[in-house]
Design a protein around this motif. Structure first.
Motif, short mmCIF file in Angstrom:
data_model
loop_
_atom_site.label_atom_id
_atom_site.label_comp_id
_atom_site.label_asym_id
_atom_site.label_seq_id
_atom_site.Cartn_x
_atom_site.Cartn_y
_atom_site.Cartn_z
N PRO A 43 0.91 -1.29 0.17
CA PRO A 43 -0.22 -0.03 0.00
C PRO A 43 0.95 1.29 -0.26
O PRO A 43 2.19 1.10 0.45
CB PRO A 43 -0.66 -0.09 1.50
CG PRO A 43 -0.26 -1.28 2.08
CD PRO A 43 0.68 -1.95 1.07
N GLU B 103 -8.26 4.71 3.02
CA GLU B 103 -8.25 3.45 3.66
C GLU B 103 -7.23 2.55 2.94
O GLU B 103 -7.18 2.24 1.64
CB GLU B 103 -9.72 2.68 3.60
CG GLU B 103 -9.88 1.46 3.94
CD GLU B 103 -11.22 1.04 3.89
OE1 GLU B 103 -11.47 -0.18 4.51
OE2 GLU B 103 -12.01 1.59 3.45
N GLY B 104 -6.32 2.00 3.92
CA GLY B 104 -5.35 0.89 3.57
C GLY B 104 -3.94 1.51 3.50
O GLY B 104 -3.09 0.94 3.36
N ASN C 291 -0.39 3.42 4.52
CA ASN C 291 0.64 3.34 5.49
C ASN C 291 0.90 4.90 5.71
O ASN C 291 0.72 5.74 4.86
CB ASN C 291 1.80 2.83 5.13
CG ASN C 291 1.79 1.30 5.07
OD1 ASN C 291 1.09 0.71 5.87
ND2 ASN C 291 2.41 0.67 4.05
N ASN D 51 -0.63 2.06 10.08
CA ASN D 51 -1.53 1.91 8.90
C ASN D 51 -3.18 2.20 9.19
O ASN D 51 -3.50 2.00 10.37
CB ASN D 51 -1.19 0.62 8.20
CG ASN D 51 -1.43 -0.55 8.84
OD1 ASN D 51 -2.39 -0.40 10.00
ND2 ASN D 51 -0.77 -1.64 8.67
N VAL E 82 -6.12 0.17 8.37
CA VAL E 82 -6.67 -0.80 7.64
C VAL E 82 -8.11 -0.93 8.31
O VAL E 82 -8.50 -0.81 9.59
CB VAL E 82 -6.08 -2.13 7.84
CG1 VAL E 82 -6.53 -3.30 7.26
CG2 VAL E 82 -4.73 -2.07 7.34
N ASP E 83 -9.26 -1.05 7.42
CA ASP E 83 -10.53 -1.37 7.78
C ASP E 83 -11.04 -0.49 8.59
O ASP E 83 -12.01 -0.42 9.50
CB ASP E 83 -10.60 -2.81 8.47
CG ASP E 83 -11.98 -3.31 8.65
OD1 ASP E 83 -12.93 -2.99 7.76
OD2 ASP E 83 -12.52 -4.05 9.60
N ARG F 60 -12.36 3.00 0.49
CA ARG F 60 -12.18 2.13 -0.64
C ARG F 60 -12.98 2.09 -1.32
O ARG F 60 -12.88 2.01 -2.76
CB ARG F 60 -11.30 0.94 -0.04
CG ARG F 60 -10.88 0.01 -1.15
CD ARG F 60 -10.16 -1.23 -0.62
NE ARG F 60 -10.93 -2.02 0.52
CZ ARG F 60 -11.87 -2.90 0.12
NH1 ARG F 60 -11.90 -3.07 -0.93
NH2 ARG F 60 -12.60 -3.50 1.07
#
Length: 592
Positions: free
Chosen positions: A39, A78-79, A81, A131, A133-134, A161
């Motif tokens: 990412p 989203e996702g 770093n 990061n 994530v989700d 996303r």
């Protein structure tokens, strides 16, 4: 026809085979790039510095990031770093917390001083790496050292996303970050409070995006005005970064459609106003569907005012901004309408309660509600203010010559100053001993009594002081019941849990009944949050899966209460798999 199609030369056949292989190689290369690439990394730099700022005709040196008040917006996808290098250009220590970012396995980047890191000293830098994530939606960042959050804060936006699960596209986004302004140094207010054990001086004003608005002295020019177009829909990202006040917000003659809270999608619902506690965010849709008043005015005031649940002194005022349907509107005209009739009364607990009960997780196929249906461990925690006997060699300015403190299960949290709790845990230096820094936080109140019915002043426990933490295995389904008390006074407490989102499965007034109240839990679509406003004189039950290894702070987001000790920390142990363990500390982690 078949014979004609087969009449190709050897050269033509070789060229076809070559083109086929080239196409396959391109497809394989594209597939690997699409599905195997790391990412992207978004990098930012924060410089913590003083800057002269004037509000209410009062100029002072204000602590800022990059000279901005409020601070800069962090916008990521989203996702992504994320790497944010924070340089401390002042003499005092500082840290930054990325409020609501889960920090999965990266507790070193969470930010609360002496919990997950030692502070960044003057002249030093630290790079927070994590990061997202989700997660998607509206969060914010703020200083997590002393009372620096008063001016060191800004939006943290995670763009999704997938498409939004509510009507879009909208015409524009409007971030609204609420704060407080002191003519003096806010950090000195906290220090003075602790020196003499009394309550803090109230702020002089509330602010919308750093501006108090025309209801305060000398402030007409310091008013936030947002130009909009008629007949359009806008996304308002509402953030309460105020230190010590829950706030009502409304826009005159406009309804708000709530679509997200604390970066978690909700079932959309319409409301004339919202209540946002410190540490909470609320994202709403607003449609500009109104008409000018008979005088032709197209400026519609928006307002914030405190939600009052305490008997302590408070900032009894209202900040105003404006939505302008007219391009080029300057400072508000004295003849403009300054009233917001749909703004709730300061003591409107029924409105705040109804708003909370109407807030439900979206619970869709794409965004399911992952509330634990059962629990492995239930912890009942009293959330209390305390009146402490004054030491014989001190002057105390609390009620009746005593000192104010606060506690959870009668433990007033004291941060260790020789190293962070996370470092001690990582080095396996936390023990189950009876020392002040130990793994024996009480899982039940030390005494059972009428928590919300005792006399506020005559019945009170002197709190105990220490740094006791709770330890749970990785993957524990945890239920925490936060029980308010009437010591000193009943009050609404916004409790923030670091490192995890949770689900508010139940809430009510009075004392929690473990035999009766769970029958009324919502285990279908409870709201998902990172900060819960525990009802005044009541309780809230939250559930979550403790699946983020590290040390996580739990505290009241009223800074006055955290300073008095209304906090605790819990440890989530490493899981068995390599992806269920904390990462090692970064090389630039600040020393104590």
């Amino acid at each position: 026809m078949d014979s004609l199609s087969c009449r190709v030369s050897d050269n033509t056949r070789q060229i076809c085979h070559c083109l086929l292989w080239i196409s396959l190689l391109i497809l394989i290369s594209w597939t690997n790039t699409t599905y195997s690439a790391s990412p992207p990394t978004k990098r930012f730099h924060f410089n913590v510095e003083w800057k002269k700022v004037t509000r209410l005709c009062h100029t002072k040196q204000l602590l800022t990031v990059n000279g901005q008040y409020p601070g800069p917006t962090i916008a990521v996808n989203e996702g992504d770093n994320v790497e944010i290098t924070v340089t401390n250009s002042i003499l005092e220590n500082t840290t930054i917390h990325w409020h609501g970012v889960r920090q999965y396995r990266t507790a070193w980047a969470d930010g609360p001083a002496y919990i997950t890191q030692c502070p960044i000293k003057g002249g030093k830098s630290y790079t927070y790496k994590f990061n997202v994530v989700d997660q998607r939606g509206t969060l914010f960042w703020h200083a997590h050292y002393g009372w620096q959050r008063a001016s060191v804060h800004g939006p943290f936006i995670i763009y999704p996303r997938l498409p939004y699960p509510f009507p879009s596209p909208f015409h524009g986004e409007i971030p609204l970050i609420f704060g407080e302004w002191w003519n003096g140094d806010a950090d000195a207010v906290g220090s003075e409070m602790m020196r003499y054990g009394g309550g803090p001086n109230s702020s002089e004003a509330y602010t919308i995006n750093g501006f108090p608005g025309p209801l305060y002295p000398c402030s007409s020019k310091d008013t936030f005005i947002q130009t909009v177009e008629k007949g359009k829909t806008y996304l308002l990202r509402i953030i309460n970064a105020a230190l010590n006040d829950e706030l009502f917000f409304a826009v005159a003659d406009h309804n708000l459609t709530v679509v997200e809270v604390d970066a978690a999608y909700t079932k959309p619902f319409s409301t004339p106003a919202v209540m946002v506690a410190p540490g909470q965010t609320t994202t709403v849709l607003l449609t500009t569907d109104q008409y000018p008043d008979p005088s032709g005015n197209s400026m519609f005031p928006m307002a914030i005012t405190p939600y009052l649940t305490s008997v302590f002194p408070f900032d009894n005022s209202t900040a105003l901004g404006f939505l302008s349907y007219e391009k080029g509107s300057a400072n508000p005209n004295p003849n403009y309408n300054l009233k917001v009739p749909n703004l709730p009364r300061m003591s409107d607990t029924p409105f705040a309660t109804d708003l909370s009960r109407r807030t439900r997780s979206l619970g869709s196929r794409q965004y399911p509600c992952r509330v634990p249906k059962s629990f492995d461990k239930r912890i009942i925690v009293t959330v209390s203010l305390n009146l402490q006997d004054c030491p014989s060699n001190m002057t105390c300015k609390g009620y009746n010559g005593k000192r104010y403190f606060a506690s959870m299960n009668n433990q007033s949290f004291v941060r260790p100053l020789t190293g962070s709790v996370l470092e001690l845990h990582y080095k396996k230096n936390l023990t189950a001993s009876t020392d002040s820094l130990a793994t024996n936080f009480p899982e039940q109140p030390p005494e059972t009594f009428d928590f919300t019915g005792v006399d506020p002043l005559s019945q009170n426990m002197n709190t105990e002081f220490g740094s006791k933490v709770l330890v749970v295995p990785y993957g524990t389904n945890l239920e925490i019941v936060l029980q308010g008390t009437s010591f000193l006074n009943v009050e609404d407490h916004p409790i923030h849990i670091h490192g995890h989102n949770f689900f508010i499965v139940g809430e009510g007034f009075g004392n929690y009944d473990p035999n009766r109240d769970p029958e009324g839990y919502n285990l279908v679509d409870p709201p998902e949050r990172n900060t819960v406003a525990v009802p005044t004189g009541g309780w809230a039950a939250v559930r979550f899966r403790a699946d983020n290894p590290g040390v996580w702070f739990v505290h009241c987001h009223l800074e006055v209460h955290t300073t008095w000790g209304l906090a605790m920390a819990f440890v989530v142990l490493d899981g068995p798999g390599p992806a269920q363990k904390m990462i090692p500390p970064p090389v630039d982690l600040p020393p104590c």
